[in-house]
Design a protein around this motif. Structure first.
Motif: not given
Length: 398
Positions: A149-157
């Motif tokens: 759902w987002w580029e892995p590694g760029t954010a935490q969720g």
């Protein structure tokens, strides 16, 4: 009516017994247990109340209860035990162990990002049913094929439900056995710890009925603002990330035999407080993994000031929150005053953690929905404050 508190408590911790009793008298506790280990020995082992909303079943010494995401600490421990043995490299691609995971551009995603909620896989693109989630092979196949759902590694969720399948399948691929079996044979049975992920039918009679906001065991009823149906993007609704976790991967009724028997390692563990505290005591004391692994599993994975895309929807703006590798760090001091403490909480209010600095382990479980996953339930906070007061340490930092 006064609720009788049962169990044992070292004289030094009598204030914990008093605070536990106040949870029933003043904070709407129904049934609960709290356990504390100090220097590898139990010093608090208390329980009380009822295992059902009608008050027909007393909470017993061996009552099990669903602890929701407090289960994640046990799931993460299975991975770290393999890392400690040299069988798992946290910086290796997940696909090294689970080749099918390389689909949809995920070939280079490391195991570390699964543990630290950075893989972008908070749920599949299309909703599953609870029956689907009870089917391990199907759920893992769906997640392996899902585009992040987002580029892995760029954010935490927060990977509320998917975490357990992602980490659990890596464990299964390495060991050849389901995560719940590995947890039982390698960790809980040797320690005599009473907890399960995938609870055998023979133990269902000991399980308390969880009482959610709607009076049932369906967690999604706690979040009335979450839309039904498919969530197409993370910004389609203020609670869209949480909707992905709770609507796209529903656990169903945690009081049902089907849910209790299934393996949902992020959320359907059934445990006693005593069992959870025993595991965290062994972990914090270095009995389960070596000092290098213990340091590594507590290493901060969140960036400075980074907010969690899922939990951030419910957090105060100034709430510091950070992930280690499968564990919550103690930046909000919900786990007492020491920054080196680490653990995991569960929806409704349960919490378990280790504090190596104080040589202490703590666990609280209950069946009446209260606080959130981060350990901020008032019942728990008062108990933690009492524990550290007994040690002569200040409680939660101002």
């Amino acid at each position: 009516m006064t609720t009788a508190v049962q169990g044992t408590c070292a004289p030094q911790f009598e204030n914990v017994r008093a605070e536990f009793a106040r949870n029933f008298a003043e904070r709407d506790e129904v049934g609960a247990a709290v356990a504390v280990w100090l220097d590898g020995e139990p010093v608090v082992d208390l329980w009380g109340g009822h295992a059902d909303a009608d008050g027909t079943r007393p909470w017993e010494r061996d009552t099990l209860v669903t602890v929701y995401s407090t289960s994640k600490g046990m799931t993460a421990l299975c991975a770290h035990l393999l890392a400690d043995r040299g069988e798992l490299d946290l910086d290796a691609p997940v696909a090294r162990y689970w080749p099918e995971f390389a689909q949809a551009g995920k070939g280079e995603v490391p195991v570390r990002w699964l543990l630290s909620h950075r893989a972008g896989l908070i749920g599949p693109r299309e909703p599953l049913t609870a029956e689907d989630v009870y089917d391990w092979e199907k759920t893992c196949a769906v997640l392996a094929a899902t585009e992040p759902w987002w580029e892995p590694g760029t954010a935490q969720g927060y990977h509320a439900v998917s975490f357990g399948f992602l980490v659990g399948e890596v464990v299964r691929r390495i060991t050849g056995v389901p995560l719940g079996t590995f947890l039982r044979t390698e960790i809980t049975e040797p320690l005599g710890a009473d907890l399960y992920i995938g609870t055998p039918a023979s133990e269902h009679g000991r399980c308390a009925r969880f009482i959610g906001p709607a009076g049932d065991g369906v967690l999604s009823s706690a979040f009335p603002g979450i839309p039904d149906g498919t969530v197409r993007s993370l910004d389609s609704h203020p609670f869209a990330p949480l909707a992905l976790a709770m609507r796209h991967m529903p656990m169903g009724d945690v009081n049902s035999a089907a849910c209790r028997s299934a393996e949902i390692p992020a959320g359907n563990g059934n445990a006693t407080a005593r069992g959870l505290a025993a595991v965290y005591s062994a972990l914090g004391d270095g009995e389960l993994v070596g000092p290098g692994t213990l340091a590594a599993l507590r290493e901060r994975q969140s960036r400075p000031g980074e907010r969690d895309l899922v939990l951030g929807a419910f957090a105060e703006e100034d709430l510091p929150f950070a992930w280690a590798c499968g564990y919550m760090l103690n930046e909000s001091h919900y786990f007492g005053p020491n920054r080196t403490a680490f653990g995991h909480g569960g929806a409704g209010g349960s919490l378990a953690f280790a504090d190596p600095e104080s040589r202490l382990a703590y666990a609280y479980v209950m069946n009446s929905f209260g606080g959130g996953t981060t350990g901020d339930d008032t019942r728990n906070l008062k108990l933690v404050e009492a524990v550290y007061a007994a040690l002569g340490q200040a409680g939660r930092a101002a």
